[in-house]
Design a protein around this motif. Structure first.
Motif, PDB file in Angstrom:
ATOM      1  N   LEU A 126      -0.957  12.857  22.625  1.00 27.49           N
ATOM      2  CA  LEU A 126       0.497  12.937  22.718  1.00 27.49           C
ATOM      3  C   LEU A 126       1.186  11.824  21.933  1.00 27.49           C
ATOM      4  O   LEU A 126       2.323  11.996  21.479  1.00 27.49           O
ATOM      5  CB  LEU A 126       0.933  12.930  24.181  1.00 27.49           C
ATOM      6  N   GLU A 127       0.525  10.698  21.774  1.00 28.99           N
ATOM      7  CA  GLU A 127       1.086   9.656  20.907  1.00 28.99           C
ATOM      8  C   GLU A 127       1.137  10.143  19.461  1.00 28.99           C
ATOM      9  O   GLU A 127       2.111   9.891  18.738  1.00 28.99           O
ATOM     10  CB  GLU A 127       0.263   8.372  21.017  1.00 28.99           C
ATOM     11  N   LYS A 128       0.091  10.840  19.047  1.00 29.19           N
ATOM     12  CA  LYS A 128       0.090  11.417  17.702  1.00 29.19           C
ATOM     13  C   LYS A 128       1.201  12.454  17.573  1.00 29.19           C
ATOM     14  O   LYS A 128       1.940  12.477  16.578  1.00 29.19           O
ATOM     15  CB  LYS A 128      -1.260  12.062  17.402  1.00 29.19           C
ATOM     16  N   ALA A 129       1.330  13.301  18.595  1.00 29.25           N
ATOM     17  CA  ALA A 129       2.379  14.320  18.574  1.00 29.25           C
ATOM     18  C   ALA A 129       3.760  13.678  18.513  1.00 29.25           C
ATOM     19  O   ALA A 129       4.651  14.163  17.803  1.00 29.25           O
ATOM     20  CB  ALA A 129       2.267  15.210  19.810  1.00 29.25           C
ATOM     21  N   GLN A 130       3.944  12.580  19.242  1.00 22.50           N
ATOM     22  CA  GLN A 130       5.241  11.906  19.240  1.00 22.50           C
ATOM     23  C   GLN A 130       5.575  11.355  17.861  1.00 22.50           C
ATOM     24  O   GLN A 130       6.716  11.460  17.393  1.00 22.50           O
ATOM     25  CB  GLN A 130       5.250  10.771  20.265  1.00 22.50           C
ATOM     26  N   THR A 131       4.584  10.788  17.201  1.00 23.97           N
ATOM     27  CA  THR A 131       4.794  10.283  15.841  1.00 23.97           C
ATOM     28  C   THR A 131       5.222  11.410  14.909  1.00 23.97           C
ATOM     29  O   THR A 131       6.141  11.255  14.091  1.00 23.97           O
ATOM     30  CB  THR A 131       3.511   9.624  15.312  1.00 23.97           C
ATOM     31  N   LEU A 132       4.580  12.553  15.044  1.00 25.59           N
ATOM     32  CA  LEU A 132       4.909  13.704  14.205  1.00 25.59           C
ATOM     33  C   LEU A 132       6.315  14.222  14.499  1.00 25.59           C
ATOM     34  O   LEU A 132       7.066  14.575  13.582  1.00 25.59           O
ATOM     35  CB  LEU A 132       3.878  14.809  14.415  1.00 25.59           C
ATOM     36  N   LEU A 133       6.695  14.254  15.770  1.00 21.16           N
ATOM     37  CA  LEU A 133       8.050  14.680  16.127  1.00 21.16           C
ATOM     38  C   LEU A 133       9.088  13.698  15.597  1.00 21.16           C
ATOM     39  O   LEU A 133      10.171  14.100  15.150  1.00 21.16           O
ATOM     40  CB  LEU A 133       8.187  14.817  17.644  1.00 21.16           C
ATOM     41  N   ASP A 134       8.765  12.418  15.655  1.00 22.90           N
ATOM     42  CA  ASP A 134       9.678  11.409  15.114  1.00 22.90           C
ATOM     43  C   ASP A 134       9.881  11.620  13.617  1.00 22.90           C
ATOM     44  O   ASP A 134      11.000  11.464  13.096  1.00 22.90           O
ATOM     45  CB  ASP A 134       9.135  10.005  15.372  1.00 22.90           C
ATOM     46  N   GLN A 135       8.808  11.975  12.925  1.00 20.54           N
ATOM     47  CA  GLN A 135       8.917  12.234  11.487  1.00 20.54           C
ATOM     48  C   GLN A 135       9.748  13.486  11.219  1.00 20.54           C
ATOM     49  O   GLN A 135      10.543  13.522  10.273  1.00 20.54           O
ATOM     50  CB  GLN A 135       7.514  12.362  10.882  1.00 20.54           C
ATOM     51  N   ALA A 136       9.572  14.498  12.052  1.00 25.14           N
ATOM     52  CA  ALA A 136      10.382  15.709  11.909  1.00 25.14           C
ATOM     53  C   ALA A 136      11.856  15.404  12.158  1.00 25.14           C
ATOM     54  O   ALA A 136      12.736  15.863  11.416  1.00 25.14           O
ATOM     55  CB  ALA A 136       9.893  16.785  12.879  1.00 25.14           C
ATOM     56  N   SER A 137      12.128  14.607  13.189  1.00 24.71           N
ATOM     57  CA  SER A 137      13.511  14.258  13.528  1.00 24.71           C
ATOM     58  C   SER A 137      14.168  13.405  12.450  1.00 24.71           C
ATOM     59  O   SER A 137      15.381  13.487  12.243  1.00 24.71           O
ATOM     60  CB  SER A 137      13.555  13.509  14.864  1.00 24.71           C
ATOM     61  N   ALA A 138      13.370  12.589  11.780  1.00 27.48           N
ATOM     62  CA  ALA A 138      13.912  11.761  10.700  1.00 27.48           C
ATOM     63  C   ALA A 138      14.410  12.627   9.544  1.00 27.48           C
ATOM     64  O   ALA A 138      15.352  12.259   8.836  1.00 27.48           O
ATOM     65  CB  ALA A 138      12.851  10.785  10.207  1.00 27.48           C
ATOM     66  N   ILE A 139      13.794  13.786   9.376  1.00 28.44           N
ATOM     67  CA  ILE A 139      14.205  14.718   8.324  1.00 28.44           C
ATOM     68  C   ILE A 139      15.360  15.592   8.798  1.00 28.44           C
ATOM     69  O   ILE A 139      16.297  15.870   8.046  1.00 28.44           O
ATOM     70  CB  ILE A 139      13.019  15.604   7.904  1.00 28.44           C
ATOM     71  N   SER A 140      15.296  16.022  10.058  1.00 27.63           N
ATOM     72  CA  SER A 140      16.303  16.938  10.604  1.00 27.63           C
ATOM     73  C   SER A 140      16.749  16.438  11.975  1.00 27.63           C
ATOM     74  O   SER A 140      16.151  16.775  12.999  1.00 27.63           O
ATOM     75  CB  SER A 140      15.716  18.355  10.709  1.00 27.63           C
ATOM     76  N   SER A 141      17.792  15.624  11.989  1.00 28.27           N
ATOM     77  CA  SER A 141      18.276  15.055  13.246  1.00 28.27           C
ATOM     78  C   SER A 141      19.085  16.086  14.027  1.00 28.27           C
ATOM     79  O   SER A 141      19.615  17.045  13.456  1.00 28.27           O
ATOM     80  CB  SER A 141      19.136  13.822  12.972  1.00 28.27           C
ATOM     81  N   ASP A 142      19.176  15.889  15.328  1.00 26.55           N
ATOM     82  CA  ASP A 142      19.917  16.803  16.208  1.00 26.55           C
ATOM     83  C   ASP A 142      19.489  18.255  15.996  1.00 26.55           C
ATOM     84  O   ASP A 142      20.314  19.166  15.934  1.00 26.55           O
ATOM     85  CB  ASP A 142      21.429  16.657  15.996  1.00 26.55           C
ATOM     86  N   ASN A 143      18.197  18.442  15.898  1.00 28.21           N
ATOM     87  CA  ASN A 143      17.633  19.772  15.686  1.00 28.21           C
ATOM     88  C   ASN A 143      17.176  20.321  17.040  1.00 28.21           C
ATOM     89  O   ASN A 143      16.274  19.759  17.666  1.00 28.21           O
ATOM     90  CB  ASN A 143      16.445  19.671  14.722  1.00 28.21           C
ATOM     91  N   PRO A 144      17.787  21.406  17.521  1.00 26.11           N
ATOM     92  CA  PRO A 144      17.431  21.919  18.854  1.00 26.11           C
ATOM     93  C   PRO A 144      15.977  22.358  18.971  1.00 26.11           C
ATOM     94  O   PRO A 144      15.389  22.264  20.052  1.00 26.11           O
ATOM     95  CB  PRO A 144      18.392  23.092  19.060  1.00 26.11           C
ATOM     96  N   GLU A 145      15.382  22.832  17.871  1.00 29.18           N
ATOM     97  CA  GLU A 145      13.977  23.233  17.925  1.00 29.18           C
ATOM     98  C   GLU A 145      13.088  22.019  18.200  1.00 29.18           C
ATOM     99  O   GLU A 145      12.142  22.092  18.991  1.00 29.18           O
ATOM    100  CB  GLU A 145      13.560  23.901  16.611  1.00 29.18           C
ATOM    101  N   ILE A 146      13.399  20.912  17.559  1.00 28.06           N
ATOM    102  CA  ILE A 146      12.621  19.691  17.777  1.00 28.06           C
ATOM    103  C   ILE A 146      12.857  19.160  19.185  1.00 28.06           C
ATOM    104  O   ILE A 146      11.938  18.651  19.839  1.00 28.06           O
ATOM    105  CB  ILE A 146      12.975  18.633  16.713  1.00 28.06           C
ATOM    106  N   MET A 147      14.080  19.301  19.686  1.00 26.74           N
ATOM    107  CA  MET A 147      14.373  18.867  21.055  1.00 26.74           C
ATOM    108  C   MET A 147      13.567  19.656  22.074  1.00 26.74           C
ATOM    109  O   MET A 147      13.065  19.093  23.056  1.00 26.74           O
ATOM    110  CB  MET A 147      15.873  19.020  21.336  1.00 26.74           C
TER     111      MET A 147
END
Length: 205
Positions: free
Chosen positions: A82-103
């Motif tokens: 889950l730490e790896k998954a969190q890092t990946l989600l953080d990278q996704a959010s850095a590209i697309s902020s306030d994205n409901p799919e990522i939320m």
């Protein structure tokens, strides 16, 4: 002029070839997911680093790890996953902020911890899950994954406290209607969730 046209043609051809490589890689990763989730996640991640302005490969790399987390019993292994998954989600959010799919995916990561140990993580993470779903719903009230995710979470809470689940069953019905109307915004845009929503709705009968 001919040189300019040639350059334009080569540029367009290169873009099409790159897109073709992207599609080929993504399709390969999806195929791997069923047999080798770890390799699928790694491939999604490699694609993500090549597609620097595209949040979608990071999203799927995270999703593979998050969904696999529901099957893990060892806390150390789960923490690493889950730490790896969190890092990946953080990278996704850095590209697309306030994205409901990522939320929605971030909420699901928290839910893995709650499913693993409700006594420890239920109170700790429930507020975060609720906040994520509420914000996602404000941003995308017609997104079927948002509507379903929030309804399923709320239904779980209602069952835990012995409350009526009927209002949440109606929301799940609504999400299924939204799934039927949903149009992806880009290639490989998330479309998952309808089958799960139908399974949960069946428990309402």
């Amino acid at each position: 002029m001919e040189k300019v046209i040639l350059i334009l043609v080569l540029s367009i051809s290169g873009a099409l070839f790159a897109q073709s490589d992207y599609e080929k890689g993504m399709n390969q990763a999806f195929e791997l997911w069923g047999t080798n989730p770890a390799e699928a996640s790694n491939l999604f991640e490699r694609i993500a680093h090549a597609e620097k302005d595209n949040w979608i490969p990071f999203y799927y790399a995270a999703q593979v790890n998050i969904l696999n987390g529901f099957t893990i019993k060892d806390k150390a292994v789960l923490t690493a996953q889950l730490e790896k998954a969190q890092t990946l989600l953080d990278q996704a959010s850095a590209i697309s902020s306030d994205n409901p799919e990522i939320m929605v995916m971030q909420a699901l990561l928290h839910i893995v911890w709650v499913a693993y140990d409700g006594e420890t993580y239920g109170m700790l993470l429930s507020g975060k899950v609720i906040a994520l779903y509420e914000k996602a719903l404000q941003l995308a009230p017609d997104n079927p994954r948002v509507v379903f995710g929030k309804a399923e979470w709320d239904m779980g809470g209602a069952k835990f406290f012995g409350n009526d689940t009927a209002p949440f069953c109606k929301e799940i019905e609504k999400s299924i209607e939204l799934f039927a109307k949903f149009e992806p915004k880009a290639p490989f845009y998330p479309i998952w969730g309808k089958e799960r929503a139908e399974q949960v709705l069946a428990t309402c009968k």
